[in-house]
Scaffold this motif. Sequence first.
Motif, PDB file in Angstrom:
ATOM      1  N   LYS A  78       0.860  -1.179   0.000  1.00  0.00           N
ATOM      2  CA  LYS A  78       0.000   0.000   0.000  1.00  0.00           C
ATOM      3  C   LYS A  78       0.900   1.235   0.000  1.00  0.00           C
ATOM      4  O   LYS A  78       2.002   1.218   0.547  1.00  0.00           O
ATOM      5  N   CYS A  79       0.430   2.316  -0.627  1.00  0.00           N
ATOM      6  CA  CYS A  79       1.254   3.512  -0.725  1.00  0.00           C
ATOM      7  C   CYS A  79       0.370   4.748  -0.848  1.00  0.00           C
ATOM      8  O   CYS A  79      -0.689   4.696  -1.477  1.00  0.00           O
ATOM      9  N   ASP A  80       0.807   5.844  -0.256  1.00  0.00           N
ATOM     10  CA  ASP A  80       0.141   7.120  -0.448  1.00  0.00           C
ATOM     11  C   ASP A  80       0.088   7.402  -1.947  1.00  0.00           C
ATOM     12  O   ASP A  80       1.098   7.229  -2.644  1.00  0.00           O
ATOM     13  N   ALA A  88       3.156   7.156  -4.463  1.00  0.00           N
ATOM     14  CA  ALA A  88       3.143   6.028  -5.403  1.00  0.00           C
ATOM     15  C   ALA A  88       3.547   6.496  -6.793  1.00  0.00           C
ATOM     16  O   ALA A  88       4.374   5.856  -7.459  1.00  0.00           O
ATOM     17  N   LEU A  89       2.995   7.628  -7.223  1.00  0.00           N
ATOM     18  CA  LEU A  89       3.340   8.166  -8.541  1.00  0.00           C
ATOM     19  C   LEU A  89       4.806   8.565  -8.617  1.00  0.00           C
ATOM     20  O   LEU A  89       5.486   8.301  -9.613  1.00  0.00           O
ATOM     21  N   GLU A  90       5.306   9.191  -7.560  1.00  0.00           N
ATOM     22  CA  GLU A  90       6.714   9.594  -7.523  1.00  0.00           C
ATOM     23  C   GLU A  90       7.639   8.378  -7.602  1.00  0.00           C
ATOM     24  O   GLU A  90       8.634   8.386  -8.337  1.00  0.00           O
ATOM     25  N   TYR A 106      11.617   5.036 -10.046  1.00  0.00           N
ATOM     26  CA  TYR A 106      12.061   3.649 -10.214  1.00  0.00           C
ATOM     27  C   TYR A 106      11.297   3.006 -11.371  1.00  0.00           C
ATOM     28  O   TYR A 106      10.731   1.923 -11.234  1.00  0.00           O
ATOM     29  N   ASP A 107      11.295   3.682 -12.493  1.00  0.00           N
ATOM     30  CA  ASP A 107      10.543   3.274 -13.678  1.00  0.00           C
ATOM     31  C   ASP A 107      10.824   1.816 -14.057  1.00  0.00           C
ATOM     32  O   ASP A 107      11.968   1.443 -14.308  1.00  0.00           O
ATOM     33  N   GLY A 108       9.781   1.008 -14.033  1.00  0.00           N
ATOM     34  CA  GLY A 108       9.903  -0.401 -14.382  1.00  0.00           C
ATOM     35  C   GLY A 108      10.228  -1.300 -13.203  1.00  0.00           C
ATOM     36  O   GLY A 108       9.990  -2.504 -13.256  1.00  0.00           O
ATOM     37  N   TRP A 162      -1.846   1.106  -4.417  1.00  0.00           N
ATOM     38  CA  TRP A 162      -0.920  -0.019  -4.282  1.00  0.00           C
ATOM     39  C   TRP A 162       0.149   0.017  -5.375  1.00  0.00           C
ATOM     40  O   TRP A 162      -0.142   0.364  -6.516  1.00  0.00           O
ATOM     41  N   ASN A 163       1.357  -0.350  -4.990  1.00  0.00           N
ATOM     42  CA  ASN A 163       2.465  -0.507  -5.929  1.00  0.00           C
ATOM     43  C   ASN A 163       2.938  -1.947  -5.908  1.00  0.00           C
ATOM     44  O   ASN A 163       2.882  -2.615  -4.872  1.00  0.00           O
TER      45      ASN A 163
END
Length: 119
Positions: free
Chosen positions: A51-53, A57-59, A64-66, A79-80
């Motif tokens: 779970k993530c704020d 999460a977007l940041e 950490y693209d990918g 969620w991430n």
Amino acid sequence: MNVEALREYCLQKKGVTEEFPFDEETLVFKVMGKMFALIPLERVPSQCNLKCDPDRALELREEYDGDIIPGYHMSKKHWNTMYLERLSPELIMELVDHSYDLVVAKMPKALREELKLLP
């Protein structure tokens, strides 16, 4: 960080249980009955959903693209999914803590008080 190290880290947190509520391959960690981490054990490479704020999460997905992506089979907003072998253990532990803290913060006051009283 491997799955067993992640499992041990999650279980060290106060009020945490582990179970397989969905199937025999998805390990779920809950704090006081509320889910904060899922590990699909059969996935290669190893993954974990946390779970993530939403803003964070977007940041994280951008930074950490990918390696951190929208939550697989989860709410993409909250969620991430992260690939464990591609990220530092320190970052993974920080994100586990963040997930745990978010879930605890949303609990009813009585449940939070009960959690505080646990050894």
